[in-house]
Design an enzyme around this catalytic site. Structure first.
Site, PDB file in Angstrom:
ATOM      1  N   HIS A 267      30.378  88.559 -19.328  1.00  0.00           N
ATOM      2  CA  HIS A 267      31.017  87.467 -18.584  1.00  0.00           C
ATOM      3  C   HIS A 267      32.070  86.789 -19.452  1.00  0.00           C
ATOM      4  O   HIS A 267      33.239  87.159 -19.410  1.00  0.00           O
ATOM      5  CB  HIS A 267      29.909  86.515 -18.122  1.00  0.00           C
ATOM      6  CG  HIS A 267      30.334  85.466 -17.151  1.00  0.00           C
ATOM      7  ND1 HIS A 267      31.587  85.372 -16.636  1.00  0.00           N
ATOM      8  CD2 HIS A 267      29.629  84.439 -16.575  1.00  0.00           C
ATOM      9  CE1 HIS A 267      31.658  84.345 -15.808  1.00  0.00           C
ATOM     10  NE2 HIS A 267      30.481  83.766 -15.758  1.00  0.00           N
ATOM     11  N   HIS A 306      38.489  94.877 -13.126  1.00  0.00           N
ATOM     12  CA  HIS A 306      37.805  93.678 -12.641  1.00  0.00           C
ATOM     13  C   HIS A 306      37.030  94.035 -11.386  1.00  0.00           C
ATOM     14  O   HIS A 306      37.483  94.853 -10.591  1.00  0.00           O
ATOM     15  CB  HIS A 306      38.819  92.567 -12.329  1.00  0.00           C
ATOM     16  CG  HIS A 306      38.209  91.217 -12.218  1.00  0.00           C
ATOM     17  ND1 HIS A 306      37.631  90.771 -11.060  1.00  0.00           N
ATOM     18  CD2 HIS A 306      38.061  90.222 -13.133  1.00  0.00           C
ATOM     19  CE1 HIS A 306      37.170  89.546 -11.270  1.00  0.00           C
ATOM     20  NE2 HIS A 306      37.414  89.191 -12.512  1.00  0.00           N
ATOM     21  N   ASP A 362      41.302  88.365 -19.787  1.00  0.00           N
ATOM     22  CA  ASP A 362      40.901  88.427 -21.192  1.00  0.00           C
ATOM     23  C   ASP A 362      41.811  89.287 -22.055  1.00  0.00           C
ATOM     24  O   ASP A 362      41.671  89.302 -23.273  1.00  0.00           O
ATOM     25  CB  ASP A 362      39.461  88.949 -21.296  1.00  0.00           C
ATOM     26  CG  ASP A 362      38.487  87.969 -20.701  1.00  0.00           C
ATOM     27  OD1 ASP A 362      38.636  86.773 -20.981  1.00  0.00           O
ATOM     28  OD2 ASP A 362      37.596  88.390 -19.953  1.00  0.00           O
TER      29      ASP A 362
HETATM   30  N1  CMC Z   1      38.297 101.268 -19.122  1.00  0.00           N
HETATM   31  C1  CMC Z   1      38.148 102.548 -18.678  1.00  0.00           C
HETATM   32  N2  CMC Z   1      37.625 102.870 -17.480  1.00  0.00           N
HETATM   33  C2  CMC Z   1      37.239 101.856 -16.692  1.00  0.00           C
HETATM   34  C3  CMC Z   1      37.362 100.511 -17.085  1.00  0.00           C
HETATM   35  C4  CMC Z   1      37.917 100.229 -18.340  1.00  0.00           C
HETATM   36  N3  CMC Z   1      38.079  98.974 -18.751  1.00  0.00           N
HETATM   37  N4  CMC Z   1      36.884  99.709 -16.096  1.00  0.00           N
HETATM   38  C5  CMC Z   1      36.472 100.519 -15.124  1.00  0.00           C
HETATM   39  N5  CMC Z   1      36.683 101.824 -15.481  1.00  0.00           N
HETATM   40  C6  CMC Z   1      36.444 103.009 -14.640  1.00  0.00           C
HETATM   41  C7  CMC Z   1      34.974 103.343 -14.584  1.00  0.00           C
HETATM   42  O1  CMC Z   1      34.630 104.291 -15.574  1.00  0.00           O
HETATM   43  C8  CMC Z   1      34.847 103.905 -13.197  1.00  0.00           C
HETATM   44  O2  CMC Z   1      35.372 105.214 -13.190  1.00  0.00           O
HETATM   45  P1  CMC Z   1      34.638 106.377 -12.319  1.00  0.00           P
HETATM   46  O3  CMC Z   1      34.627 105.876 -10.900  1.00  0.00           O
HETATM   47  O4  CMC Z   1      35.458 107.593 -12.530  1.00  0.00           O
HETATM   48  O5  CMC Z   1      33.241 106.476 -12.885  1.00  0.00           O
HETATM   49  C9  CMC Z   1      35.804 103.061 -12.370  1.00  0.00           C
HETATM   50  O6  CMC Z   1      36.820 102.638 -13.301  1.00  0.00           O
HETATM   51  C10 CMC Z   1      35.167 101.839 -11.706  1.00  0.00           C
HETATM   52  O7  CMC Z   1      34.488 101.072 -12.714  1.00  0.00           O
HETATM   53  P2  CMC Z   1      33.171 100.191 -12.480  1.00  0.00           P
HETATM   54  O8  CMC Z   1      32.504 100.007 -13.791  1.00  0.00           O
HETATM   55  O9  CMC Z   1      32.379 100.761 -11.356  1.00  0.00           O
HETATM   56  O10 CMC Z   1      33.802  98.821 -11.970  1.00  0.00           O
HETATM   57  P3  CMC Z   1      33.061  97.400 -11.904  1.00  0.00           P
HETATM   58  O11 CMC Z   1      33.728  96.643 -10.839  1.00  0.00           O
HETATM   59  O12 CMC Z   1      31.585  97.557 -11.826  1.00  0.00           O
HETATM   60  O13 CMC Z   1      33.368  96.787 -13.350  1.00  0.00           O
HETATM   61  C11 CMC Z   1      34.386  95.576 -15.108  1.00  0.00           C
HETATM   62  C12 CMC Z   1      34.320  95.801 -13.583  1.00  0.00           C
HETATM   63  C13 CMC Z   1      35.279  94.349 -15.372  1.00  0.00           C
HETATM   64  C14 CMC Z   1      32.983  95.277 -15.663  1.00  0.00           C
HETATM   65  C15 CMC Z   1      34.983  96.844 -15.771  1.00  0.00           C
HETATM   66  O14 CMC Z   1      36.271  97.087 -15.277  1.00  0.00           O
HETATM   67  C16 CMC Z   1      34.988  96.745 -17.292  1.00  0.00           C
HETATM   68  O15 CMC Z   1      33.996  97.047 -17.939  1.00  0.00           O
HETATM   69  N6  CMC Z   1      36.134  96.280 -17.909  1.00  0.00           N
HETATM   70  C17 CMC Z   1      36.191  96.066 -19.323  1.00  0.00           C
HETATM   71  C18 CMC Z   1      35.512  94.747 -19.712  1.00  0.00           C
HETATM   72  C19 CMC Z   1      36.362  93.538 -19.350  1.00  0.00           C
HETATM   73  O16 CMC Z   1      37.557  93.466 -19.624  1.00  0.00           O
HETATM   74  N7  CMC Z   1      35.723  92.513 -18.736  1.00  0.00           N
HETATM   75  C20 CMC Z   1      36.390  91.266 -18.370  1.00  0.00           C
HETATM   76  C21 CMC Z   1      36.350  90.987 -16.902  1.00  0.00           C
HETATM   77  S1  CMC Z   1      37.420  89.624 -16.432  1.00  0.00           S
HETATM   78  C22 CMC Z   1      36.552  88.209 -16.988  1.00  0.00           C
HETATM   79  C23 CMC Z   1      36.137  87.267 -15.920  1.00  0.00           C
HETATM   80  O17 CMC Z   1      36.815  87.158 -14.904  1.00  0.00           O
HETATM   81  O18 CMC Z   1      35.083  86.594 -16.101  1.00  0.00           O
END
Ligand code: CMC
Length: 427
Positions: A267, A306, A362
């Protein structure tokens, strides 16, 4: 065409008509769907609330497909450009922008509640020098409750207002003192002649000078960062503030719970992870190799992607511009070149484009914080200060919503059926 959903229960062949309001069906309407009279009724199962609205809210709108963020209808870009954090806090809590008189009175009230009880310094001094400042913040928020017995009257609007003011006013003081504690420097008391962020910089960085003069660009940059972080609708920490507050817990303890949620690396801790990543990459030449490793799923590109934004995080656009303004004062953060190269390559690479992965809030904020002299452990604390306004707005909205009750989800029990206790000597 009627705004209803017709459901056929194939277990019984019965049909049900359920109302659709605001694109939503009421989960309680499913309870009429039963296989027998003594059946509890149908429930919906939604781990992590991925498709469940837990409230009706008029505070913040996020449209992830179109990259839109609005507080009370005002676009985040306009607020970041023209408003101030304290005005935004008023807007979030009261629903409207203040007029000049209301604004002056609001700022005056907050400015005159920035001191914290001297006993709190004893609590601070009980922590080791390397205590994580965010863990200290969590405990100090709870500790403040012990000074304000009246805060338990959460149904009294006058009392709520009094403690909302106190919390917004005291967050920078607590935050700055956690930092001073970790550096072994004496605590600096609030200076009421300074602005909200100017005073915060004063309490963080003042040394022997008789009067601290915040740099106007850094003071404004911090204010803009505070505006951008003030609320983000039903995220993990806002949901915690609402859930804990729904037990009529006082606002200090409710916010301690919210701050604890924010502390988690999934988070509020991502900006710290971005900095670690940029340091690991070390040089622009290594960027293509790093991007390839992301595509090979060896690691994630931190600060990208995101759950809600699938277009662009509008906060990231504002922060990127802000970073350049800050660097004019602090000197260019060398990690920015790596960040820009990462962004350039990722935004043109089909892997990231197809998955709608764009920079989030971020990606650049940590670079600004680092350039301003903050250690990475302070990053979640910097997030918590402005988010307190959002938590309080969400908490108050929950308390004044007649439909809300104590938050209490259902479960699908998957454990043992009844079985007889076996005494210890027979096991
Ligand atoms: N780098 C590489 N691949 C990614 C990334 C990333 N940062 N984020 C998502 N993917 C890929 C993931 O591997 C998946 O691919 P596939 O469908 O082929 O397996 C696809 O994109 C969808 O990802 P997900 O994990 O199902 O998406 P989610 O909505 O559950 O996760 C997230 C969102 C923010 C947790 C994720 O994008 C992530 O881990 N990002 C990096 C951490 C980050 O920057 N977090 C800050 C969020 S903003 C802060 C706030 O608003 O509080």
């Amino acid at each position: 065409m009627s705004d209803t959903l017709t459901i056929t229960d194939n277990r019984t062949g019965k049909n049900y008509e359920v109302a659709i309001t605001d694109g939503t069906i009421r989960a309680a309407d499913l309870r009429q769907i039963k296989v027998a009279d003594d059946d509890f009724g149908l429930m919906s199962y939604d781990p992590a609330f991925k498709n469940t609205a837990s409230c009706r809210s008029a505070i913040t709108l996020i449209d992830g497909e179109r990259g839109i963020l609005r507080y009370r209808g005002y676009p985040i870009e306009q607020l970041a450009e023209q408003s101030s954090f304290l005005e935004v806090a008023y807007l979030l809590l009261n629903g409207e922008l203040p007029n000049q008189e209301e604004h002056a009175s609001w700022v005056n009230e907050i400015t005159h509640h920035t001191y914290i009880h001297e006993y709190m310094t004893k609590a601070m001094n009980g922590y080791r020098y390397d205590a994580h400042p965010m863990a200290m913040m969590v405990s100090f928020l709870g500790a403040l409750s012990t000074f304000y017995e009246s805060s338990k009257e959460v149904r009294n609007p006058k009392v709520r207002h009094e403690h909302i003011i106190k919390i917004i006013a005291k967050m920078p003081t607590l935050a700055a003192w956690t930092y001073r504690h970790s550096t072994g420097r004496p605590y600096i008391y609030p200076d009421n002649a300074l602005s909200y962020t100017g005073n915060f910089l004063n309490m963080l960085f003042r040394m022997a000078e008789p009067k601290y003069e915040p740099h106007p660009v850094l003071e404004r940059a911090l204010d803009v960062l505070f505006i951008l972080h003030a609320d983000h609708e039903q995220n993990c920490s806002a949901n915690s503030a609402r859930a804990v507050g729904s037990a009529e817990t006082d606002p200090y303890c409710s916010l301690a719970a919210a701050a604890a949620a924010l502390y988690g690396p999934l988070h509020g801790g991502a900006n710290e992870a971005v900095l670690r990543m940029l340091n690991t990459i070390g040089h622009v030449d290594k960027v293509p190799e790093f991007i390839q490793a992301c595509k090979d799923r060896k690691h994630r590109l931190m600060g990208f992607g995101h759950r809600v934004y699938k277009n662009y995080d509008p906060r990231a656009r504002v922060i990127k511009k802000l970073a350049h303004e800050v660097f004019q004062v602090t000197g260019r953060n060398p990690l920015i070149d790596i960040a820009l190269e990462l962004e350039k390559i990722a935004l043109n690479d089909p892997f990231f484009v197809e998955r709608k992965l764009y920079p989030n809030v971020d990606f650049y904020s940590g670079l600004i914080y680092q350039s301003m002299g903050f250690p990475t452990t302070m990053f979640p604390v910097l997030f918590a200060i402005p988010r307190a306004a959002g938590w309080l707005a969400q908490w108050q909205e929950m308390l004044t919503d007649k439909e809300q009750r104590i938050a209490r989800p259902r479960q699908i029990y998957i454990g043992h059926d009844e079985r007889a206790y076996v005494p210890l000597d027979q096991r």
